[in-house]
Design a protein around this motif. Structure first.
Motif, PDB file in Angstrom:
ATOM      1  N   LEU A 227      -9.866  -3.948  -4.302  1.00 15.59           N
ATOM      2  CA  LEU A 227     -10.660  -5.174  -4.210  1.00 15.59           C
ATOM      3  C   LEU A 227     -12.082  -4.996  -4.738  1.00 15.59           C
ATOM      4  CD1 LEU A 227      -9.610  -6.620  -0.720  1.00 15.59           C
ATOM      5  CD2 LEU A 227      -8.914  -7.436  -2.982  1.00 15.59           C
ATOM      6  N   VAL A 228     -12.661  -3.811  -4.557  1.00 14.52           N
ATOM      7  CA  VAL A 228     -14.041  -3.589  -5.004  1.00 14.52           C
ATOM      8  C   VAL A 228     -14.095  -2.937  -6.383  1.00 14.52           C
ATOM      9  CG1 VAL A 228     -14.902  -3.448  -2.638  1.00 14.52           C
ATOM     10  CG2 VAL A 228     -14.199  -1.347  -3.810  1.00 14.52           C
ATOM     11  N   SER A 229     -12.932  -2.752  -7.002  1.00 16.26           N
ATOM     12  CA  SER A 229     -12.881  -2.125  -8.323  1.00 16.26           C
ATOM     13  C   SER A 229     -13.142  -3.146  -9.429  1.00 16.26           C
ATOM     14  CB  SER A 229     -11.520  -1.476  -8.558  1.00 16.26           C
ATOM     15  OG  SER A 229     -10.528  -2.462  -8.785  1.00 16.26           O
ATOM     16  N   ARG A 230     -13.449  -2.650 -10.610  1.00 21.61           N
ATOM     17  CA  ARG A 230     -13.633  -3.522 -11.765  1.00 21.61           C
ATOM     18  C   ARG A 230     -12.346  -4.263 -12.100  1.00 21.61           C
ATOM     19  NH1 ARG A 230     -16.220  -0.547 -16.694  1.00 21.61           N
ATOM     20  NH2 ARG A 230     -14.204   0.537 -16.631  1.00 21.61           N
ATOM     21  N   THR A 231     -11.201  -3.643 -11.835  1.00 21.96           N
ATOM     22  CA  THR A 231      -9.911  -4.275 -12.103  1.00 21.96           C
ATOM     23  C   THR A 231      -9.788  -5.600 -11.361  1.00 21.96           C
ATOM     24  OG1 THR A 231      -8.946  -2.057 -12.285  1.00 21.96           O
ATOM     25  CG2 THR A 231      -7.411  -3.915 -12.100  1.00 21.96           C
TER      26      THR A 231
ATOM     27  N   GLU B 224     -15.999   0.957 -11.914  1.00 19.93           N
ATOM     28  CA  GLU B 224     -14.810   1.812 -11.963  1.00 19.93           C
ATOM     29  C   GLU B 224     -13.538   0.980 -11.880  1.00 19.93           C
ATOM     30  OE1 GLU B 224     -14.788   5.096 -12.386  1.00 19.93           O
ATOM     31  OE2 GLU B 224     -16.979   5.202 -12.452  1.00 19.93           O
ATOM     32  N   ASP B 225     -12.561   1.274 -12.746  1.00 20.62           N
ATOM     33  CA  ASP B 225     -11.250   0.646 -12.660  1.00 20.62           C
ATOM     34  C   ASP B 225     -10.465   1.251 -11.495  1.00 20.62           C
ATOM     35  OD1 ASP B 225     -11.617  -0.998 -14.886  1.00 20.62           O
ATOM     36  OD2 ASP B 225     -10.920   0.558 -16.262  1.00 20.62           O
ATOM     37  N   TYR B 226      -9.506   0.489 -10.990  1.00 19.11           N
ATOM     38  CA  TYR B 226      -8.664   0.990  -9.907  1.00 19.11           C
ATOM     39  C   TYR B 226      -7.743   2.081 -10.434  1.00 19.11           C
ATOM     40  CZ  TYR B 226      -5.005   1.282  -6.399  1.00 19.11           C
ATOM     41  OH  TYR B 226      -4.100   1.755  -5.479  1.00 19.11           O
ATOM     42  N   LYS B 227      -7.618   3.155  -9.676  1.00 15.92           N
ATOM     43  CA  LYS B 227      -6.751   4.266 -10.045  1.00 15.92           C
ATOM     44  C   LYS B 227      -5.451   4.172  -9.266  1.00 15.92           C
ATOM     45  CE  LYS B 227     -10.515   7.435 -11.271  1.00 15.92           C
ATOM     46  NZ  LYS B 227     -11.554   6.398 -11.216  1.00 15.92           N
ATOM     47  N   VAL B 228      -4.354   4.012  -9.974  1.00 18.60           N
ATOM     48  CA  VAL B 228      -3.027   3.870  -9.355  1.00 18.60           C
ATOM     49  C   VAL B 228      -2.649   5.155  -8.635  1.00 18.60           C
ATOM     50  CG1 VAL B 228      -0.580   3.506  -9.813  1.00 18.60           C
ATOM     51  CG2 VAL B 228      -2.293   2.166 -11.058  1.00 18.60           C
ATOM     52  N   ILE B 229      -2.074   4.995  -7.439  1.00 14.07           N
ATOM     53  CA  ILE B 229      -1.634   6.135  -6.633  1.00 14.07           C
ATOM     54  C   ILE B 229      -0.112   6.239  -6.707  1.00 14.07           C
ATOM     55  CG2 ILE B 229      -1.607   7.157  -4.330  1.00 14.07           C
ATOM     56  CD1 ILE B 229      -4.125   5.491  -3.713  1.00 14.07           C
ATOM     57  N   ALA B 230       0.384   7.308  -7.232  1.00  9.65           N
ATOM     58  CA  ALA B 230       1.830   7.492  -7.393  1.00  9.65           C
ATOM     59  C   ALA B 230       2.528   7.548  -6.040  1.00  9.65           C
ATOM     60  CB  ALA B 230       2.108   8.768  -8.176  1.00  9.65           C
ATOM     61  N   GLY B 231       3.646   6.842  -5.932  1.00 11.36           N
ATOM     62  CA  GLY B 231       4.472   6.891  -4.731  1.00 11.36           C
ATOM     63  C   GLY B 231       3.947   6.135  -3.532  1.00 11.36           C
ATOM     64  N   LEU B 232       2.891   5.376  -3.695  1.00 12.75           N
ATOM     65  CA  LEU B 232       2.316   4.633  -2.563  1.00 12.75           C
ATOM     66  C   LEU B 232       3.283   3.538  -2.111  1.00 12.75           C
ATOM     67  CD1 LEU B 232      -0.391   4.472  -0.910  1.00 12.75           C
ATOM     68  CD2 LEU B 232      -1.010   2.577  -2.427  1.00 12.75           C
ATOM     69  N   SER B 233       3.503   3.441  -0.804  1.00 12.25           N
ATOM     70  CA  SER B 233       4.398   2.403  -0.285  1.00 12.25           C
ATOM     71  C   SER B 233       3.942   1.951   1.091  1.00 12.25           C
ATOM     72  CB  SER B 233       5.845   2.908  -0.214  1.00 12.25           C
ATOM     73  OG  SER B 233       5.956   3.972   0.709  1.00 12.25           O
ATOM     74  N   GLY B 234       4.256   0.716   1.433  1.00 14.45           N
ATOM     75  CA  GLY B 234       3.890   0.181   2.734  1.00 14.45           C
ATOM     76  C   GLY B 234       3.674  -1.318   2.674  1.00 14.45           C
TER      77      GLY B 234
END
Length: 290
Positions: free
Chosen positions: A144-148, A165-175
């Motif tokens: 939410l606070v990222s440039r993306t 800063e752009d949002y950095k994707v986190i591999a395997g994140l789930s929930g």
């Protein structure tokens, strides 16, 4: 006989459409008629912010006010009522109504950001600090606070916060994440949630309305991980153990029906329209608005 029946049927349909409107079929604006004052329900962040800005903090509604729950209902009322005036989130207003200048300034992202437009407020999320200890919630907060996300905020016509800063994707994140509250922030949050889902397909984000009061209460009691509010968070509100982060800034537009010829209104006139204690100075008829 068949043609007569068809004609009767068409007339009945037309009459039904007319009766479904608040002002009747073919109703037009008249400066000699009373102003139909529209307001949001108690607990609305938009209402709280608007009334405070025009100098009527915690004042009761005027007699005869038309209360509408949610931004969409306000727009529908004004679009169908030639005598109406209301306020609504600038980012949510459609071309079905007219936006007025206030003190000579038209509300835009630029005039809200530079402070020349007088009626604006923050759109924020509220949450318990412990919420960000959860990896999924922290990832959504960072998004939410990222440039993306803030590029989307700007593209939707809101004032975005500075982000580099752009949002950095986190591999395997789930929930799952639950967000509820302000109907002014809800449409934007739904777009942001959809983008996050695109980036993190293993995470489901549900976004619901209910108003800022609901957002505060749900964040406080854990019904939602994040609440949405469209006003300044105060220490003595319904979420004393929560903190707030501004996602965007939004103008509150003053709106009238498209038939209304008015283009500009002063803060003083707005106050005299909405003030239950204005007495003899209260503005009740359109031709009293200078």
């Amino acid at each position: 006989m068949k043609k007569i029946c068809v004609a009767i049927f068409a007339a009945v349909v037309l009459m039904s459409i007319c009766l479904a409107t608040f002002t009747g079929c073919g109703a037009k604006f008249s400066a000699d008629k009373n102003i139909a004052v529209v307001a949001r329900e108690d607990g609305s962040g938009t209402k709280s912010a608007f009334m405070e800005i025009i100098g009527l903090k915690e004042k009761k509604d005027i007699s005869g006010v038309i209360i509408q729950n949610g931004t969409a209902a306000v727009l529908q009322e004004v679009a169908g009522n030639p005598q109406a005036i209301a306020y609504d989130s600038l980012g949510y207003v459609t071309k079905d109504v007219k936006i007025l200048k206030v003190n000579g300034v038209y509300p835009t992202a630029e005039t809200v950001k530079n402070g020349t437009y007088a009626i604006s407020r923050p759109l924020s999320i509220v949450y318990r600090e412990a919420t960000l200890e959860d990896a999924v919630c922290k990832a959504y907060y960072d998004f939410l606070v990222s440039r993306t996300a803030q590029d989307i905020v700007a593209a939707e016509g809101y004032v975005n916060r500075d982000a580099t800063e752009d949002y950095k994707v986190i591999a395997g994140l789930s929930g799952t994440i639950s967000i509820s509250g302000s109907t002014s922030l809800q449409p934007l949050m739904e777009k942001l949630a959809a983008k996050f889902k695109e980036l993190q397909p293993g995470v489901t984000v549900t976004v619901a309305g209910g108003g800022s009061g609901t957002g505060l209460k749900n964040a406080e009691n854990g019904t939602s991980q994040f609440g949405m509010i469209s006003k300044e968070k105060k220490p003595n509100d319904d979420a004393p153990s929560c903190v707030a982060t501004e996602v965007a800034r939004d103008g509150i537009a003053v709106i009238v029906n498209l038939d209304n010829p008015l283009d500009d209104i002063s803060l003083d006139a707005l106050k005299r329209i909405y003030d239950c204690d204005a007495g003899d100075t209260q503005i009740t008829v359109w031709n009293q608005v200078n």
